[in-house]
Write a protein that holds these residues in place. Structure first.
Motif, PDB file in Angstrom:
ATOM      1  N   ARG A  42       0.840  -1.300   0.173  1.00 34.09           N
ATOM      2  CA  ARG A  42       0.069   0.036  -0.039  1.00 34.09           C
ATOM      3  C   ARG A  42       1.037   1.165  -0.077  1.00 34.09           C
ATOM      4  N   ASP A  43       0.274   2.464  -0.299  1.00 33.32           N
ATOM      5  CA  ASP A  43       0.935   3.698  -0.137  1.00 33.32           C
ATOM      6  C   ASP A  43       1.951   3.901  -1.016  1.00 33.32           C
ATOM      7  N   LEU A  44       2.289   5.423  -1.288  1.00 33.63           N
ATOM      8  CA  LEU A  44       3.318   5.635  -2.264  1.00 33.63           C
ATOM      9  C   LEU A  44       4.717   5.205  -2.001  1.00 33.63           C
ATOM     10  N   ASN A  45       4.948   5.005  -0.882  1.00 37.38           N
ATOM     11  CA  ASN A  45       6.261   4.759  -0.319  1.00 37.38           C
ATOM     12  C   ASN A  45       6.353   2.950  -0.503  1.00 37.38           C
ATOM     13  N   MET A  46       5.383   2.564  -0.967  1.00 36.29           N
ATOM     14  CA  MET A  46       5.227   0.780  -1.415  1.00 36.29           C
ATOM     15  C   MET A  46       5.637  -0.014   0.200  1.00 36.29           C
ATOM     16  N   SER A  47       5.125   0.675   1.166  1.00 38.95           N
ATOM     17  CA  SER A  47       5.445  -0.231   2.285  1.00 38.95           C
ATOM     18  C   SER A  47       4.859  -1.446   2.470  1.00 38.95           C
ATOM     19  N   SER A  48       5.519  -2.752   2.838  1.00 33.82           N
ATOM     20  CA  SER A  48       5.190  -4.056   2.810  1.00 33.82           C
ATOM     21  C   SER A  48       5.569  -4.767   4.090  1.00 33.82           C
ATOM     22  N   GLU A  49       4.668  -5.297   4.877  1.00 32.03           N
ATOM     23  CA  GLU A  49       4.946  -6.247   6.049  1.00 32.03           C
ATOM     24  C   GLU A  49       5.102  -7.691   5.611  1.00 32.03           C
ATOM     25  N   VAL A  50       4.887  -8.088   4.487  1.00 33.06           N
ATOM     26  CA  VAL A  50       5.225  -9.431   3.962  1.00 33.06           C
ATOM     27  C   VAL A  50       6.248  -9.714   2.859  1.00 33.06           C
ATOM     28  N   GLY A  51       6.902  -8.630   2.893  1.00 31.77           N
ATOM     29  CA  GLY A  51       8.208  -8.768   1.986  1.00 31.77           C
ATOM     30  C   GLY A  51       8.258  -8.449   0.581  1.00 31.77           C
ATOM     31  N   PHE A  52       7.049  -7.910   0.098  1.00 33.23           N
ATOM     32  CA  PHE A  52       6.886  -7.281  -1.227  1.00 33.23           C
ATOM     33  C   PHE A  52       7.896  -6.078  -1.359  1.00 33.23           C
ATOM     34  N   ASN A  53       8.499  -5.819  -2.335  1.00 28.60           N
ATOM     35  CA  ASN A  53       9.408  -4.811  -2.637  1.00 28.60           C
ATOM     36  C   ASN A  53       9.490  -4.665  -4.264  1.00 28.60           C
ATOM     37  N   VAL A  54       9.353  -3.320  -4.837  1.00 26.83           N
ATOM     38  CA  VAL A  54       9.571  -3.210  -6.152  1.00 26.83           C
ATOM     39  C   VAL A  54      10.528  -2.089  -6.379  1.00 26.83           C
ATOM     40  N   LYS A  55      11.724  -2.385  -6.987  1.00 25.77           N
ATOM     41  CA  LYS A  55      12.764  -1.616  -7.315  1.00 25.77           C
ATOM     42  C   LYS A  55      12.212  -0.184  -8.190  1.00 25.77           C
ATOM     43  N   HIS A  56      11.606  -0.585  -9.273  1.00 22.96           N
ATOM     44  CA  HIS A  56      11.062   0.483 -10.389  1.00 22.96           C
ATOM     45  C   HIS A  56       9.552   0.190 -10.464  1.00 22.96           C
ATOM     46  N   PRO A  57       8.691   1.188  -9.602  1.00 17.40           N
ATOM     47  CA  PRO A  57       7.308   0.989  -9.341  1.00 17.40           C
ATOM     48  C   PRO A  57       6.597   1.735 -10.470  1.00 17.40           C
ATOM     49  N   ASP A  58       7.283   2.548 -11.275  1.00 18.72           N
ATOM     50  CA  ASP A  58       6.832   3.588 -12.414  1.00 18.72           C
ATOM     51  C   ASP A  58       6.144   2.911 -13.363  1.00 18.72           C
ATOM     52  N   ILE A  59       4.832   3.364 -13.571  1.00 19.11           N
ATOM     53  CA  ILE A  59       3.904   2.686 -14.641  1.00 19.11           C
ATOM     54  C   ILE A  59       3.696   3.633 -15.631  1.00 19.11           C
ATOM     55  N   TYR A  60       4.415   3.434 -16.865  1.00 19.65           N
ATOM     56  CA  TYR A  60       4.133   4.084 -18.046  1.00 19.65           C
ATOM     57  C   TYR A  60       3.265   3.700 -19.026  1.00 19.65           C
ATOM     58  N   TYR A  61       2.939   2.544 -18.840  1.00 17.45           N
ATOM     59  CA  TYR A  61       2.104   1.629 -19.800  1.00 17.45           C
ATOM     60  C   TYR A  61       1.266   0.691 -19.066  1.00 17.45           C
ATOM     61  N   GLY A  62       0.019   1.096 -19.414  1.00 16.03           N
ATOM     62  CA  GLY A  62      -1.166   0.371 -18.687  1.00 16.03           C
ATOM     63  C   GLY A  62      -2.567   0.362 -19.556  1.00 16.03           C
ATOM     64  N   GLN A  63      -3.710   0.277 -18.760  1.00 19.78           N
ATOM     65  CA  GLN A  63      -4.954   0.231 -19.368  1.00 19.78           C
ATOM     66  C   GLN A  63      -5.564   1.717 -19.770  1.00 19.78           C
ATOM     67  N   ASP A  80      11.762  -6.355  -9.322  1.00 20.19           N
ATOM     68  CA  ASP A  80      12.320  -5.202 -10.189  1.00 20.19           C
ATOM     69  C   ASP A  80      11.031  -4.359 -10.556  1.00 20.19           C
ATOM     70  N   ARG A  81      10.164  -4.823 -11.215  1.00 19.22           N
ATOM     71  CA  ARG A  81       9.085  -3.878 -11.736  1.00 19.22           C
ATOM     72  C   ARG A  81       7.936  -4.582 -11.770  1.00 19.22           C
ATOM     73  N   PHE A  82       6.708  -3.830 -12.582  1.00 23.21           N
ATOM     74  CA  PHE A  82       5.630  -4.429 -12.760  1.00 23.21           C
ATOM     75  C   PHE A  82       5.398  -4.836 -14.217  1.00 23.21           C
ATOM     76  N   TYR A  83       4.719  -5.886 -14.514  1.00 26.43           N
ATOM     77  CA  TYR A  83       4.351  -6.370 -15.900  1.00 26.43           C
ATOM     78  C   TYR A  83       2.995  -6.465 -16.153  1.00 26.43           C
ATOM     79  N   TRP A  84       2.596  -6.327 -17.350  1.00 33.35           N
ATOM     80  CA  TRP A  84       1.152  -6.631 -17.804  1.00 33.35           C
ATOM     81  C   TRP A  84       1.160  -8.203 -18.624  1.00 33.35           C
TER      82      TRP A  84
END
Length: 882
Positions: free
Chosen positions: A460-481, A577-581
């Protein structure tokens, strides 16, 4: 003076040339340049040149071929004049030169006349090939599938890949042959008539030429009749009983086609003998054969004959007469929709579910029953996690991730950019294209949760905080729906504060995607291409900037591969590393022989087809925009043809990174289509198929069909491994009780590995015990006094009670029903999970937790069993002592 008179003509010619050059540059070369650079940015330059080569090579080759055909025949015709000038012309030099000049117009000078005529005719004939060049591509690169249809015994690839091209070629060649024959005949007649004192008889060469042209016409007409046989395989006159040719078509109309072929050949032969044999001209054979041919053509249009056959032969014995033809339809449809290998399991229902509850009701299973529907939770996402007015959650996807100690089902949604809610004064060019360029991160929540507790967040949140170990190095989403406009990044603007307060979140764009803008020349071209002069004059665009276009993922994939049909539900996948569609795409055909056609919606709209394969999995990098195509079905002849044509475009599924491959899933759109067909075609014998006594339909509740939904569960197939599957409950037609539960998954139950192995299992219930459908369970729920009273109480407090999607699962020898209950304020649409209703058999309870509901049900079944035993004991008479 002469120069002044020619000045307007010169100015006009100059303007015309400039206009033509502008149109050619703007509509051809500009698009070509930008497309080339865009394909280069995706590392698909070889694919771009191949597409261009195929399109213009095929189109140019076809035009050249038809031009050659037309010109060759005109040139041959001009050489058979048989000139024979009279003596006064031969002995008079002036008359002789005049006559020779006249003759040269038809002979040596014919190229000046016939060249433009041949070119115009060739372009006219080749137009269909310009618009259907990809159909021709399948013809050239297609191969046999190894599956044969059962009517004529031909490989199904013939119909899907070659037959459409044969139809096109036959029509165009027949038109060409008729045109040439008519025009050459007219040319011979004109030459023979206009030039005086010619011999009355045509030269032998002219007769041979005309005979060959007649032969071509005859050959192409016969070819048309031969192709007409295959059109019978797409007959829909027997629906809704079955699709394809029946007794009338194959026992009456097919012989008539062969009769038409024979009589037409006889007519052509007798006509040729009559025309070119002056000594033995007999009209009788020609008249008889022509009459027989016309009779053969007329018979299919005489309706009363097939009506008599249908009425007196077929209708009194429908199953016997149509049995082989119904079987053709069943076999072809099951093959076309890939329904041959469905595993069917007969389930006997145990009325006492206490044992099933004890063995099945573990905490691990409770943590994967999706009580949060994506249709409801998106309102919570939007109110709690959009955070900024320029972010938006467009949709929610279901997936599974290894969280804490096992694989858990989650809801995940991308936080995409959407500036429509910014103040109007902020919606300017610089903000739209240079500053607010991308979305940021995502939210992840578990699909299972206890009621009356705060929402659990995995991410959650813009600082991408996670208590279960999720971490995304490049969270920027330039391409989507979202319907993104073009963006130019990195640039010279300061964008601090848009993504967050952490400086690391506001660094310049470091991705590789986009078209470089290294020079003013490219800036000028892009300004022209996008019709926006600000691109050229903006000082904030540097030589490091890149132009990002076609950022909507559906538009992006469709521009790359318009021959693939997109699933309506792309889904987001998160890596370290990042998000994928990830997108499922389909190859469709409406030419599979004897298969039942249907219509369904895909991203590009409604499509008509009778063959479908989920042939390609597409991965779009949400950060860079890279697009990768992975072949998921190597047995599909259509995608194999495209793969042969474009070897640099497609990869094998084994080449997909493991962190993405573990998120592959069975496509929802495909499963929906397959179950629509299987609802009728699971009755795979002609007798059962004709009776339609076991036809199914999608289960209905509150007048809405229960659509297939995703579920993560251990079904006991692979060493306690959870499977991510699609569930589809179905009922008998016009009934509410449950007939079966279909489960579509991707786990290979034989190897239990990570290989993608799509499969369908059907849990079919017998008729001896009624299994309640979702509508019946909801009706039983309303009859429970405690539940009904609680609903009434909630409704009086100014709240809206919403019943979520009912989860229906096979559970040992019984069926489990779970339905979440939400409460939302009439002012605030954000729902709250307040209770869970659980039903087994005819017993229904409501609780805050699944474990609590299971405990209640277990006690009820134990009590019922004890009552039943006591009742049987009292009814058993005591034994009489001897």
């Amino acid at each position: 003076m002469g120069k002044l008179k020619s000045l307007p003509a010169l100015i006009g010619a100059t303007l015309v040339i400039v206009g033509v050059l502008y149109i050619a540059f703007h509509f051809i070369f500009l698009d070509l340049f930008v497309d080339l650079w865009w394909f280069q940015s995706l590392k698909l330059e070889a694919y771009f040149w191949l597409k261009l080569l195929y399109r213009f090579f095929l189109s140019g080759a076809v035009t050249l071929a038809f031009f050659t055909i037309f010109f060759l025949h005109f040139w041959i015709a001009s050489g058979f004049l048989g000139l024979n000038p009279p003596d006064e012309v031969r002995h008079d030099a002036a008359k002789r030169r005049k006559f020779q000049s006249f003759a040269n117009t038809f002979m040596s000078g014919s190229a000046k006349v016939y060249t433009p005529i041949s070119l115009i005719l060739a372009i006219f004939i080749a137009i269909p090939f310009y618009t259907q060049w990809e159909t021709s591509l399948l013809y050239f690169f297609g191969a046999d599938s190894g599956v044969s249809e059962t009517v004529y015994g031909k490989d199904v690839s013939f119909y899907m890949l070659f037959y459409p091209t044969y139809q096109l070629i036959q029509q165009e060649l027949l038109t060409t042959a008729i045109l040439i024959f008519g025009m050459v005949t007219a040319l011979y007649w004109l030459e023979h008539t206009l030039i005086p004192n010619q011999r009355k008889e045509y030269p032998l060469g002219a007769k041979i030429h005309l005979t060959l042209l007649i032969g071509f016409v005859v050959a192409f007409v016969v070819w048309g009749f031969m192709l007409q046989r295959f059109a019978l395989l797409y007959n829909g006159s027997h629906e809704p009983v079955f699709y394809g040719p029946g007794f009338v078509e194959l026992r009456y109309q097919l012989p008539l086609i062969w009769l038409a072929v024979g009589t037409f050949l006889a007519t052509a032969l007798s006509a040729s003998l009559y025309i070119f044999s002056p000594k033995h001209r007999i009209k009788t054979p020609f008249i008889l054969s022509l009459s027989a041919f016309l009779f053969a053509l007329a018979l299919p249009n005489i309706e009363f004959i097939p009506q008599i056959i249908q009425r007196y032969i077929v209708n009194p014995n429908p199953v016997k007469a149509e049995k082989p033809f119904i079987q053709h339809n069943i076999n072809a449809t099951l093959d076309a929709y890939k329904l041959r290998n469905i595993k069917q399991m007969d389930v006997s229902i145990n009325l006492n579910a206490a044992k099933d509850i004890e063995t099945w009701g573990t905490q691990k299973r409770f943590e994967n029953i999706p009580v949060w529907d994506r249709e409801f939770i998106i309102d919570s996402y939007r109110q709690l996690q959009e955070i900024r007015p320029y972010y938006r959650f467009r949709s929610v996807d279901e997936d599974r991730y290894f969280v804490l100690d096992h694989t858990r089902q989650v809801n995940i949604s991308a936080r995409e950019i959407n500036i429509s809610k910014l103040p109007l004064e902020a919606q300017n060019w610089e903000n739209i294209h240079l500053r607010y360029t991308h979305g940021y991160g995502a939210v992840v929540t578990p699909a299972a949760q206890d009621a009356d507790k705060p929402q659990v967040w995995y991410l959650r949140d813009l600082n991408m905080s996670s208590e279960v170990g999720f971490n995304v190095k490049h969270p920027d989403i330039y391409y989507g729906q979202e319907q993104f406009d073009y963006a130019i990044v990195p640039n010279n603007l300061d964008v601090v504060g848009i993504a967050g307060t952490d400086p690391s979140l506001t660094e310049a764009y470091h991705g590789k995607g986009g078209i470089p803008i290294p020079s003013y020349f490219r800036k000028a071209l892009f300004a022209l291409y996008l019709k926006d002069e600000k691109i050229f004059f903006s000082s904030n665009i540097s030589t490091e900037s890149k132009l990002k276009i076609f950022r909507n993922i559906n538009e992006r994939v469709n521009k790359l591969t318009p021959f693939l049909h997109l699933d309506k539900d792309p889904y987001l996948v998160m890596t370290n590393d990042r998000f994928y569609w990830m997108m499922d795409t389909y190859t469709l055909s409406d030419k599979y022989p004897v298969s039942k056609p249907m219509d369904d919606d895909f991203q590009e709209g409604k499509q008509h087809f009778n063959y479908i394969r989920n042939s390609v999995k597409v991965v779009v990098d949400a950060f860079d925009g890279d697009v990768d195509f992975y072949i998921a079905d190597n047995k599909d002849p259509i995608i194999q043809a495209y793969s042969n044509a474009y070897p640099s475009l497609f990869k094998q599924l084994e080449d997909m990174p493991a962190e993405l491959r573990q998120h592959l899933r069975y496509p929802r759109d495909l499963y929906y289509v397959q179950m629509q067909i299987y609802a009728k075609y699971h009755q795979n014998s002609p007798e059962l198929f004709y009776e339609q006594a076991e036809t199914w339909q999608f289960a209905n509740v509150r007048d809405k069909a229960v659509m297939p939904y995703y579920q993560t569960m251990d079904f006991g197939n692979c060493n306690d491994s959870e499977e991510f599957v699609l569930i589809d409950p179905m009922t008998p037609v016009n009934r509410s009780n449950l007939s079966m539960i279909g489960i579509a998954g991707t786990l290979d139950s034989k190897t239990c590995g990570t290989d993608y192995q799509p499969n369908i299992t059907v849990y079919k219930f017998g008729k001896e015990v009624q299994v309640n459908g979702p509508a019946q369970i909801e009706a039983l729920t309303q009859q429970v006094p405690e539940i009904s009273a609680q609903f009434t109480l909630w409704g009086q407090s100014g709240s809206v009670v919403e019943m979520g999607r009912m989860v229906i699962l096979p559970m040992g020898n019984t069926v489990l029903y779970v339905q979440p209950i939400y409460i939302a304020s009439t002012k605030n649409k954000m729902p709250e999970l307040t209770r869970v209703i659980v039903s087994i058999g005819n017993e229904t309870v409501m609780d805050k937790t699944l474990s609590g509901a299971f405990d209640k049900l277990k006690q009820i079944f134990i009590k019922n069993a004890e009552v039943s035993i006591n009742s049987e004991t009292r009814q058993t008479p005591a034994s009489t002592p001897n």
